[in-house]
Design an enzyme around this catalytic site. Structure first.
Site, PDB file in Angstrom:
ATOM      1  CD  GLU A   1      -3.424   1.313   2.794  1.00 35.24           C
ATOM      2  OE1 GLU A   1      -3.737   1.495   2.469  1.00 35.24           O
ATOM      3  OE2 GLU A   1      -2.270   0.524   3.636  1.00 35.24           O
TER       4      GLU A   1
ATOM      5  CE  LYS B   1      -7.351   1.446   3.191  1.00 36.72           C
ATOM      6  NZ  LYS B   1      -6.117   2.234   4.240  1.00 36.72           N
TER       7      LYS B   1
ATOM      8  CB  CYS C   1      -4.850  -1.579   3.852  1.00 36.34           C
ATOM      9  SG  CYS C   1      -3.873  -0.676   5.992  1.00 36.34           S
TER      10      CYS C   1
END
Length: 269
Positions: A40, A109, A150
């Site tokens: 990331e 995300k 994440c």
């Protein structure tokens, strides 16, 4: 399928980060990897001020590097994530390029990392970033992959939906910190792998003690049985692992969790 997770130290100069990513990707290709994963925010320090400074529209400098490498080296590249600028918005976005250099997937995300742990980490991605809205899957050979970033891993429904779409593995470019990492990194990887009987591939930045945001490291592969198959520690390096589709079939045959689901009872109407 042989895969490579690149755990790299991220610096405050984009050009140096891209140069380092290129070096590691070429090494992974020389060692026979078919699919390479970056962490990331691999081109920028994990900090809101850098997200704005380093944000790129697509196509841009970072994605051009990945696209050209994928084509040159004949391998699939999952470009961790970078700050993507679109109009007035900035997204935490992962791009996937095929062996021909074509863009085959893009994941923004979905869940923004807004936390304030007493005595520990505090961060608010929403100060800068906008959340994505879409599930992301892509195919490489006979294996289907789901892609999340994440904090997305903390939401079981998301991974379950990917499993129900038939993915064999879930890729997670990530940057857990020194509060959340020791507490939940391995647990989250194993839980999502076990619940959905998929491989989970967590790729982190390496630990940088001089950074304002210290990544946990420990890039790893968890198997469909829920054990840690391969793992790095905190240092910069490349983690190689093999994904076996037949093993997924074996585990799901022995313990058919997905077939035993009874959503008519426990899913919200």
């Amino acid at each position: 399928m042989k895969i490579a997770l690149i755990q790299m130290k991220v610096q405050d100069q984009k050009s140096l980060n891209l140069k380092k990513a290129k070096k590691h990707i070429k090494e992974a290709a020389r060692n026979g990897a078919e699919l390479v994963i970056l962490p990331e925010m691999f081109n920028t320090p994990y900090n809101n001020s850098y997200f704005e400074k380093f944000a790129e529209e697509y196509p841009g400098e970072s994605t051009d590097v990945l696209k050209n490498l994928a084509k040159e080296l004949n391998l699939v590249i999952v470009g961790g994530s970078i700050p993507e600028r679109e109009c007035e918005h900035i997204y935490n976005t992962s791009y996937v390029f095929s062996k021909k250099g074509d863009l085959i997937a893009k994941h923004r995300k979905i869940h923004l990392f807004d936390i304030d742990v007493e005595g520990g980490a505090k961060f608010k991605e929403s100060d800068t970033l906008t959340a994505g809205e879409d599930l992301t899957t892509f195919q490489v050979g006979d294996m289907k992959f789901g892609l999340i970033v994440c904090y997305d891993i903390r939401f079981p429904d998301l991974s379950m939906n990917l499993a129900l779409k038939g993915v064999d593995a879930i890729i997670v470019p990530a940057a857990f910190n020194m509060t959340t990492g020791p507490a939940h990194w391995h647990l989250s990887a194993r839980a999502r792998a076990l619940d959905n009987q998929v491989y989970t591939l967590l790729c982190s930045q390496s630990r940088n003690e001089d950074s304002s945001y210290r990544a946990y490291g420990h890039s790893l592969v968890a198997s469909p049985w829920g054990n840690i198959q391969d793992e790095l520690q905190i240092e910069e390096g490349i983690l190689y692992s093999n994904l076996d589709k037949d093993y997924i079939t074996k585990v799901r045959g022995e313990l058919p969790l997905l077939k035993h689901r009874r959503p008519n009872i426990y899913e919200m109407k």
